[in-house]
Design a protein around this motif. Structure first.
Motif, PDB file in Angstrom:
ATOM      1  N   MET A 197      51.718  30.266  57.550  1.00  0.00           N
ATOM      2  CA  MET A 197      50.841  31.075  58.392  1.00  0.00           C
ATOM      3  C   MET A 197      51.250  32.534  58.287  1.00  0.00           C
ATOM      4  SD  MET A 197      50.643  28.689  61.850  1.00  0.00           S
ATOM      5  CE  MET A 197      49.283  29.650  62.548  1.00  0.00           C
ATOM      6  N   VAL A 198      50.305  33.417  58.595  1.00  0.00           N
ATOM      7  CA  VAL A 198      50.589  34.849  58.561  1.00  0.00           C
ATOM      8  C   VAL A 198      49.900  35.512  59.748  1.00  0.00           C
ATOM      9  CG1 VAL A 198      48.626  35.346  57.039  1.00  0.00           C
ATOM     10  CG2 VAL A 198      50.560  36.945  57.140  1.00  0.00           C
ATOM     11  N   ARG A 199      50.549  36.566  60.261  1.00  0.00           N
ATOM     12  CA  ARG A 199      49.948  37.367  61.322  1.00  0.00           C
ATOM     13  C   ARG A 199      50.388  38.812  61.126  1.00  0.00           C
ATOM     14  NH1 ARG A 199      53.539  35.061  66.468  1.00  0.00           N
ATOM     15  NH2 ARG A 199      55.469  36.231  66.021  1.00  0.00           N
ATOM     16  N   ALA A 200      49.616  39.743  61.685  1.00  0.00           N
ATOM     17  CA  ALA A 200      49.898  41.156  61.481  1.00  0.00           C
ATOM     18  C   ALA A 200      49.822  41.916  62.803  1.00  0.00           C
ATOM     19  CB  ALA A 200      48.907  41.757  60.480  1.00  0.00           C
ATOM     20  N   THR A 201      50.455  43.072  62.823  1.00  0.00           N
ATOM     21  CA  THR A 201      50.371  44.006  63.939  1.00  0.00           C
ATOM     22  C   THR A 201      49.850  45.325  63.390  1.00  0.00           C
ATOM     23  OG1 THR A 201      52.264  42.972  65.039  1.00  0.00           O
ATOM     24  CG2 THR A 201      51.646  45.187  65.753  1.00  0.00           C
ATOM     25  N   ASP A 202      48.795  45.870  64.031  1.00  0.00           N
ATOM     26  CA  ASP A 202      48.208  47.093  63.483  1.00  0.00           C
ATOM     27  C   ASP A 202      49.058  48.315  63.818  1.00  0.00           C
ATOM     28  OD1 ASP A 202      47.572  48.089  66.044  1.00  0.00           O
ATOM     29  OD2 ASP A 202      45.516  47.371  65.967  1.00  0.00           O
ATOM     30  N   GLY A 203      48.638  49.473  63.307  1.00  0.00           N
ATOM     31  CA  GLY A 203      49.428  50.687  63.454  1.00  0.00           C
ATOM     32  C   GLY A 203      49.535  51.195  64.873  1.00  0.00           C
ATOM     33  N   SER A 204      48.659  50.724  65.759  1.00  0.00           N
ATOM     34  CA  SER A 204      48.734  51.138  67.163  1.00  0.00           C
ATOM     35  C   SER A 204      49.627  50.223  67.980  1.00  0.00           C
ATOM     36  CB  SER A 204      47.335  51.167  67.780  1.00  0.00           C
ATOM     37  OG  SER A 204      46.805  49.855  67.895  1.00  0.00           O
ATOM     38  N   GLY A 205      50.186  49.186  67.332  1.00  0.00           N
ATOM     39  CA  GLY A 205      51.070  48.253  68.022  1.00  0.00           C
ATOM     40  C   GLY A 205      50.371  47.023  68.574  1.00  0.00           C
ATOM     41  N   ARG A 206      49.070  46.865  68.337  1.00  0.00           N
ATOM     42  CA  ARG A 206      48.348  45.707  68.839  1.00  0.00           C
ATOM     43  C   ARG A 206      48.455  44.545  67.857  1.00  0.00           C
ATOM     44  NH1 ARG A 206      42.501  48.082  70.129  1.00  0.00           N
ATOM     45  NH2 ARG A 206      43.037  49.241  68.237  1.00  0.00           N
ATOM     46  N   PRO A 207      48.890  43.382  68.334  1.00  0.00           N
ATOM     47  CA  PRO A 207      49.011  42.229  67.439  1.00  0.00           C
ATOM     48  C   PRO A 207      47.646  41.659  67.074  1.00  0.00           C
ATOM     49  CG  PRO A 207      49.525  41.570  69.672  1.00  0.00           C
ATOM     50  CD  PRO A 207      49.338  43.053  69.708  1.00  0.00           C
ATOM     51  N   GLN A 208      47.593  41.030  65.946  1.00  0.00           N
ATOM     52  CA  GLN A 208      46.393  40.328  65.516  1.00  0.00           C
ATOM     53  C   GLN A 208      46.029  39.238  66.516  1.00  0.00           C
ATOM     54  OE1 GLN A 208      46.752  38.862  61.496  1.00  0.00           O
ATOM     55  NE2 GLN A 208      44.990  37.470  61.681  1.00  0.00           N
ATOM     56  N   ILE A 209      44.756  39.049  66.786  1.00  0.00           N
ATOM     57  CA  ILE A 209      44.316  38.012  67.722  1.00  0.00           C
ATOM     58  C   ILE A 209      44.575  36.638  67.123  1.00  0.00           C
ATOM     59  CG2 ILE A 209      42.301  37.052  68.917  1.00  0.00           C
ATOM     60  CD1 ILE A 209      41.112  39.874  68.907  1.00  0.00           C
ATOM     61  N   ASP A 210      45.252  35.778  67.877  1.00  0.00           N
ATOM     62  CA  ASP A 210      45.586  34.459  67.339  1.00  0.00           C
ATOM     63  C   ASP A 210      44.472  33.439  67.549  1.00  0.00           C
ATOM     64  OD1 ASP A 210      45.811  34.314  70.064  1.00  0.00           O
ATOM     65  OD2 ASP A 210      47.694  33.210  70.084  1.00  0.00           O
ATOM     66  N   ARG A 211      43.613  33.681  68.507  1.00  0.00           N
ATOM     67  CA  ARG A 211      42.553  32.714  68.813  1.00  0.00           C
ATOM     68  C   ARG A 211      41.507  32.739  67.709  1.00  0.00           C
ATOM     69  NH1 ARG A 211      37.705  33.450  70.889  1.00  0.00           N
ATOM     70  NH2 ARG A 211      38.217  35.617  71.447  1.00  0.00           N
ATOM     71  N   TYR A 212      41.162  31.533  67.203  1.00  0.00           N
ATOM     72  CA  TYR A 212      40.182  31.458  66.124  1.00  0.00           C
ATOM     73  C   TYR A 212      38.784  31.732  66.662  1.00  0.00           C
ATOM     74  CZ  TYR A 212      37.059  29.709  62.540  1.00  0.00           C
ATOM     75  OH  TYR A 212      36.044  29.602  61.626  1.00  0.00           O
ATOM     76  N   ALA A 213      38.033  32.571  65.953  1.00  0.00           N
ATOM     77  CA  ALA A 213      36.637  32.848  66.282  1.00  0.00           C
ATOM     78  C   ALA A 213      35.866  33.009  64.984  1.00  0.00           C
ATOM     79  CB  ALA A 213      36.508  34.100  67.145  1.00  0.00           C
ATOM     80  N   THR A 214      34.636  32.523  64.959  1.00  0.00           N
ATOM     81  CA  THR A 214      33.772  32.686  63.801  1.00  0.00           C
ATOM     82  C   THR A 214      33.346  34.150  63.677  1.00  0.00           C
ATOM     83  OG1 THR A 214      31.812  32.155  65.108  1.00  0.00           O
ATOM     84  CG2 THR A 214      32.934  30.321  64.012  1.00  0.00           C
ATOM     85  N   PRO A 215      32.797  34.536  62.545  1.00  0.00           N
ATOM     86  CA  PRO A 215      32.450  35.951  62.358  1.00  0.00           C
ATOM     87  C   PRO A 215      31.449  36.497  63.370  1.00  0.00           C
ATOM     88  CG  PRO A 215      32.549  34.861  60.235  1.00  0.00           C
ATOM     89  CD  PRO A 215      32.694  33.793  61.271  1.00  0.00           C
ATOM     90  N   PHE A 216      30.500  35.697  63.829  1.00  0.00           N
ATOM     91  CA  PHE A 216      29.508  36.221  64.766  1.00  0.00           C
ATOM     92  C   PHE A 216      30.084  36.310  66.165  1.00  0.00           C
ATOM     93  CE2 PHE A 216      26.095  35.671  67.859  1.00  0.00           C
ATOM     94  CZ  PHE A 216      25.210  36.652  67.444  1.00  0.00           C
ATOM     95  N   PRO A 217      29.894  37.423  66.891  1.00  0.00           N
ATOM     96  CA  PRO A 217      29.165  38.630  66.485  1.00  0.00           C
ATOM     97  C   PRO A 217      30.059  39.802  66.100  1.00  0.00           C
ATOM     98  CG  PRO A 217      29.357  38.609  68.853  1.00  0.00           C
ATOM     99  CD  PRO A 217      30.110  37.391  68.360  1.00  0.00           C
ATOM    100  N   ASN A 218      31.393  39.670  66.289  1.00  0.00           N
ATOM    101  CA  ASN A 218      32.296  40.822  66.159  1.00  0.00           C
ATOM    102  C   ASN A 218      33.274  40.721  65.011  1.00  0.00           C
ATOM    103  OD1 ASN A 218      31.294  42.096  68.592  1.00  0.00           O
ATOM    104  ND2 ASN A 218      32.422  40.527  69.747  1.00  0.00           N
TER     105      ASN A 218
END
Length: 504
Positions: free
Chosen positions: A468-489
């Protein structure tokens, strides 16, 4: 003498006639720069399908979705032809009947069907070459004339008695035409969309030990559009018009646009319909003119809210004026050091870092400033209007389900992208999320570029692991772990693969 039609008579003749008419329209679409009637139908159908359902269908069918849609429309047209054939044989065949049927069918298409599809009376609000009124009228004439030819009778003699060989030949031609039309549609549509090759393919590597190249080659850069055939714009006749809520509207030729001060910047582009771990994402070096410079030349009025991009294929979308005025938002004409290809928007497209690809419009010929919150092609279906990029990460190597290599540490490679926020950290798990460790990040090409990462671990022989892989963006916010389909966001969730590590 008029004979009452036998059961089933007219259906097959009408369907075959429709197949020939459809083939003629497909050939015309390939020869000219549409849209065709079937594309108008497709746009209308996409517009009424709920976004969640559309996303589900796209996720299941992927690049087969568009060809299947147009083939389905073709089958529907053949069904309509069958109905016309059945109705036609129910009345006595004559020249008056032939002309009357053509006139009624054309009137229905021009005055009812095209307006219901959003193309206006006679299709005049939907520019096309040839015009929609001509292509629909031509198709109607071909259909009815062929139906008349296939179903006409001699006095009181049945058509299966008179020249059955000729009749079978014409019917066979109609059936073959239907199949050829479907094949042309499938082949043409299948070539109009493309995705990147297999993730982490060795043929795409830069030779720096990472399987994913820093810059995606143009030939394998993902391409998504709503069209049956994408526009092929002639740069000599093309003009870019700046219109709307500005003090001075103006236009530029392609040469005049390229003569303006230019900028170059690397940026990653990702489709909002990209699934977790998907390959509808690429990274390129873009060259063009700042959109801000073009707007300031026209003089944006103070009540302006959105900037709308009008495209040659009738696609429209918008971004907020604040995003349009950012210095990194550019109107580009080069990609990876070469002119844009036709499928990537030649002569120009817009690159808006941090916003999903659907708003990075292609084949733009008008830029309009408006004083309202404009909803584009996909927004009316429910997709995100702001379209800010979700933080994502992906494992490109190893490949599931097996990885064979010499005993010792096994490399794990991938990419991560945080829109215009960058990536500060990438973590990898080799036990299904039980524990995590940091991956090494390679320097990003720019603030709007993906980051390529690498890690390694030593598995046991024939050991099966869930990576598994996860990332944290440059503002310090971690990647959302909850799975969601592409629609709508846009999709969210951690990418994971199950791999059995073998020695070999």
């Amino acid at each position: 003498m008029h004979l009452r039609p036998r059961r089933g008579e007219g259906w097959f003749e009408g369907g075959c006639a429709a197949g020939v008419a459809l083939l003629s329209l497909v050939v015309a679409r390939i020869a000219f720069d549409g849209p065709s009637p079937s594309e108008v139908v497709a746009d209308a159908l996409i517009g009424i399908v709920p976004g969640a359902l559309f996303s589900l269908i796209l996720g299941q069918l992927e690049f087969a979705a568009k060809p299947l849609l147009h083939v389905g429309i073709g089958i529907g047209a053949i069904g309509v032809g069958a109905i016309v054939g059945r109705m036609y044989v129910a009345c006595e065949a004559s020249l008056v009947r032939l002309i009357g049927t053509i006139a009624v069918l054309i009137a229905v298409l021009w005055l009812a069907v095209l307006p219901m599809l959003g193309a206006g009376l006679l299709g005049l609000t939907r520019p096309a070459s040839p015009p929609l009124w001509f292509s629909t009228g031509f198709g109607a004439v071909v259909l009815v004339v062929l139906v008349h030819s296939l179903t006409q009778r001699r006095a009181d003699v049945r058509p299966d008695v008179v020249a059955p060989g000729r009749r079978r030949l014409v019917l066979t031609i109609g059936a073959v035409a239907s199949m050829v039309a479907s094949w042309l549609l499938w082949r043409t549509l299948g070539q109009s969309q493309s995705a990147s090759p297999v993730l982490g393919a060795a043929t795409a590597a830069d030779g720096d030990g990472h399987p994913t190249p820093e810059y995606t080659p143009v030939g394998v850069f993902y391409n998504v559009s709503k069209n049956m055939l994408d526009p092929r714009v002639d740069e000599d006749g093309w003009r870019l018009r700046i219109i709307g809520d500005v003090e001075n509207e103006y236009e530029l030729t392609f040469a005049e646009l390229k003569a303006l001060p230019s900028v170059e910047q690397p940026a990653t582009l990702c489709c909002i319909s990209n699934e977790v771990g998907g390959d509808l994402v690429g990274h390129a070096q873009w060259k063009g003119v700042r959109l801000r410079d073009l707007l300031e030349r026209g003089g944006v009025k103070p009540d302006s809210i959105d900037v709308v991009f009008h495209c040659r294929d009738e696609y429209r979308d918008s971004i907020a004026l604040a995003d349009a005025l950012r210095p990194e938002t550019i109107v580009v004409y080069e990609m990876n050091g070469a002119p844009l290809t036709h499928k990537h928007g030649f002569p120009i497209r817009v690159i808006v870092p941090g916003i999903y690809g659907m708003k990075n419009a292609k084949w733009v010929d008008r830029i309009q400033v408006v004083d309202n919150d404009f909803k584009g092609f996909w927004q009316v279906q429910g997709w995100s209007d702001t379209a800010g990029h979700q933080t994502m990460s992906r494992i490109d190597r190893p490949h599931a389900p097996r990885d064979r290599a010499q005993p010792g540490p096994r490399p794990i490679h991938g990419i991560a992208f945080g829109g215009d926020r960058g990536i500060a950290r990438v973590e990898v798990s080799v036990d299904g999320g039980g524990t995590w460790f940091d991956a090494a990040l390679r320097p990003a090409a720019g603030p709007f570029s993906w980051v390529r990462w690498s890690a390694s671990f030593t598995p046991e022989v024939d050991e099966r692991r869930t990576l598994m892989v996860r990332a944290t963006d440059g503002s310090g916010r971690p990647q959302i772990d909850r799975y969601a389909t592409p629609f709508p966001n846009g999709s969210t969730g951690y990418h994971s693969i199950a791999v059995t590590f073998e020695n070999g």
